[in-house]
Design an enzyme around this catalytic site. Structure first.
Site, PDB file in Angstrom:
ATOM      1  N   SER A   1       1.000  -0.681  -0.395  1.00 57.01           N
ATOM      2  CA  SER A   1       0.283  -0.126   0.087  1.00 57.01           C
ATOM      3  C   SER A   1       0.811   1.533  -0.176  1.00 57.01           C
ATOM      4  CB  SER A   1      -1.049   0.573   1.131  1.00 57.01           C
ATOM      5  OG  SER A   1      -1.793   1.035   1.192  1.00 57.01           O
TER       6      SER A   1
ATOM      7  N   ASP B   1      -9.792  -2.667  -5.694  1.00 56.61           N
ATOM      8  CA  ASP B   1      -9.048  -3.600  -4.664  1.00 56.61           C
ATOM      9  C   ASP B   1      -9.956  -3.289  -3.389  1.00 56.61           C
ATOM     10  OD1 ASP B   1      -8.058  -1.794  -3.198  1.00 56.61           O
ATOM     11  OD2 ASP B   1      -6.355  -2.700  -2.984  1.00 56.61           O
TER      12      ASP B   1
ATOM     13  N   HIS C   1      -7.581  -5.312  -0.449  1.00 54.26           N
ATOM     14  CA  HIS C   1      -6.356  -4.585  -0.259  1.00 54.26           C
ATOM     15  C   HIS C   1      -5.752  -4.973   1.200  1.00 54.26           C
ATOM     16  CE1 HIS C   1      -4.571  -0.650  -0.586  1.00 54.26           C
ATOM     17  NE2 HIS C   1      -4.442  -0.801   0.731  1.00 54.26           N
TER      18      HIS C   1
END
Ligand SMILES: *[C@@H]1O[C@H](CO)[C@@H](O)[C@H](O)[C@H]1NC(C)=O
Ligand SMILES: *[C@@H]1O[C@H](CO)[C@@H](O)[C@H](O)[C@H]1NC(C)=O
Ligand SMILES: *[C@@H]1O[C@H](CO)[C@@H](O)[C@H](O)[C@H]1NC(C)=O
Ligand SMILES: *[C@@H]1O[C@H](CO)[C@@H](O)[C@H](O)[C@H]1NC(C)=O
Ligand SMILES: *[C@@H]1O[C@H](CO)[C@@H](O)[C@H](O)[C@H]1NC(C)=O
Length: 406
Positions: free
Chosen positions: A184, A348, A387
């Site tokens: 991320s 996501d 995610h």
């Protein structure tokens, strides 16, 4: 002192031979992926139940005991940042000191909660898979935690320390170039780090970057968090409570949609009075009564505008086919006080597909820019890889272990 560290380095390089020459790994976590410790000595507190002082440092992030009703208000009050529009930096509230433990160790990024509560498992599945291949924690698996509330402009020291960590890890592993795995926002931190280094340095010390769920050009989700907050998914938290802390974080302003990927004509927030695009962010933040958010956005925009390939072999691994917020739509008459309908698109669940897959732009331009000449760029889209859950997805583990064998 110097001699002792040389001896340690020598012992480590003996140990490293068991890692079978694989590229050593540095793990960089995303927003919320590092442990945080706080020490309190406050003269005032918002709530009579909030402790004003603490006996030394205690774990304050993903401590489930602190994230419960009422106590959460103390948490918000201790972890929010205060923006100073003269120095253009943030600081902790008066009487609060926050530090990031475990620099260099994988432990600090494998588990967000030091007591290894299951909800706090982060890079642990990936690290376990690497250990099975022969990797060793602290030798060929390192961790680079940081204060994820802040953007690159206030993490200057992190980038300096990361460079040293990469060089040290390279040496500890018989001069083997390092693989950076960023999840991320950690992927975006890695990209920024690599942009700061010379090509010669990267060619010597960095084998590749693997960016997992990385928002290369921001996400509309950040705008959603500024508007209504985020409950972090599973936990029993109220969005509006969390928002009071979240909107004070410059990293959230950094994660706003980037001009490189969103057109100025695209409406991000719609109301019956006005349709806001990226060009209207100042107006939007003032209308939301978040003037500091606009100031923070101005501080970090230059990092977004620097939208270019990192200049190393790059793998982007990301999820698709999960509804992901693309636009906020307020009902007529509610202005920005209501609860918007979240219009969803592909992604996501957190980051929009166009941002996750932005590395493909660099691939197309690869031969036209000297920066990335001849560098491999690979994208691995994975259907339904959420995610955060993606960190425990067998397809990702298989991909990483295969890539690391090369
Ligand atoms: C706490 O703050 C007070 C006043 O600001 C100061 O006098 C005191 O020394 C501090 N205590 C500690 C343990 O730092
Ligand atoms: C800076 O912050 C102060 C205090 O919050 C505020 O009064 C002032 O208008 C702000 N200035 C700018 C340029 O935003
Ligand atoms: C790694 O190093 C840290 C800090 O020196 C230490 O606390 C930890 O136990 C070590 N972990 C392993 C697996 O050796
Ligand atoms: C906002 O955009 C929608 C369609 O995207 C349009 O129907 C509406 O009239 C616009 N509202 C304003 C205030 O411009
Ligand atoms: C780009 O360059 C690489 C290596 O120099 C080469 O193998 C590849 O065929 C080139 N691709 C295109 C589309 O020109």
């Amino acid at each position: 002192m110097c001699r002792i560290s040389l001896v340690i380095l020598f012992i480590y390089s003996l140990l490293a031979q068991y890692s079978a020459g694989f590229s050593p790994v540095i793990l960089i976590p995303g927003d919320g992926g590092s442990q945080l410790e706080a020490k309190l000595n406050r003269s005032a507190s918002t709530h009579y139940i909030c402790e004003k002082t603490s006996n030394g440092y205690f774990n304050i992030w993903l401590n489930l005991e602190l994230l419960v009703p009422f106590v959460i208000d103390c948490w918000v009050d201790n972890t929010k940042l205060v923006y100073d529009n003269k120095t253009r930096t943030t600081s902790n509230p008066e009487g609060v000191d926050i530090r990031v433990p475990g620099w260099g160790t994988p432990e600090a990024v494998e588990w967000i909660s030091p007591t290894h509560q299951k909800a706090g498992s982060y890079f642990s599945t990936i690290a376990d898979a690497l250990v099975k291949m022969g990797y060793q924690r602290n030798v060929s698996i390192r961790g680079a935690p940081y204060d994820f509330r802040k953007a690159p402009n206030e993490n200057v020291e992190f980038f300096v320390k990361l460079k040293t960590l990469a060089e040290e890890t390279y040496k500890m592993n018989n001069n083997t170039p390092v693989t950076i795995i960023g999840h991320s926002m950690g992927g975006a931190m890695a990209q920024h780090f690599l942009r700061l280094q010379t090509q010669a340095w990267k060619d010597q010390y960095i084998r590749r970057l693997i960016g997992i769920s990385t928002p290369w050009g921001g996400a509309v989700k950040a705008l959603k968090v500024f508007a209504i907050g985020d409950d972090l998914g599973a936990l029993m938290l109220r969005e509006s409570t969390m928002r009071a802390q979240q909107v004070t974080c410059p990293s959230l302003a950094w994660l706003l949609p980037s001009r490189a990927l969103w057109k100025p004509t695209e409406v991000l927030v719609t109301t019956d009075k006005y349709n806001y695009t990226l060009n209207d962010l100042q107006r939007l933040f003032l209308d939301m009564n978040l003037p500091a958010a606009w100031e923070m956005r101005k501080d970090v925009e230059r990092f977004q505008d620097d939208f270019a390939a990192p200049g190393v072999e790059l793998h982007c691994v990301y999820g698709t086919d999960i509804p992901t917020v693309e636009q906020l739509s307020y009902k007529p008459g509610t202005w920005l006080d209501g609860y918007p309908t979240l219009v969803k698109g592909d992604g996501d669940g957190t980051v929009n597909l166009r941002s996750l897959s932005a590395c493909l732009h660099w691939k197309k331009r690869r031969n036209r820019t000297t920066l990335n000449k001849g560098k491999v760029i690979k994208a691995l889209p994975l259907s339904k890889a959420e995610h955060l859950q993606i960190l425990h997805d067998q397809r990702v583990i298989d991909y990483i272990t295969t890539v690391m064998k090369n």
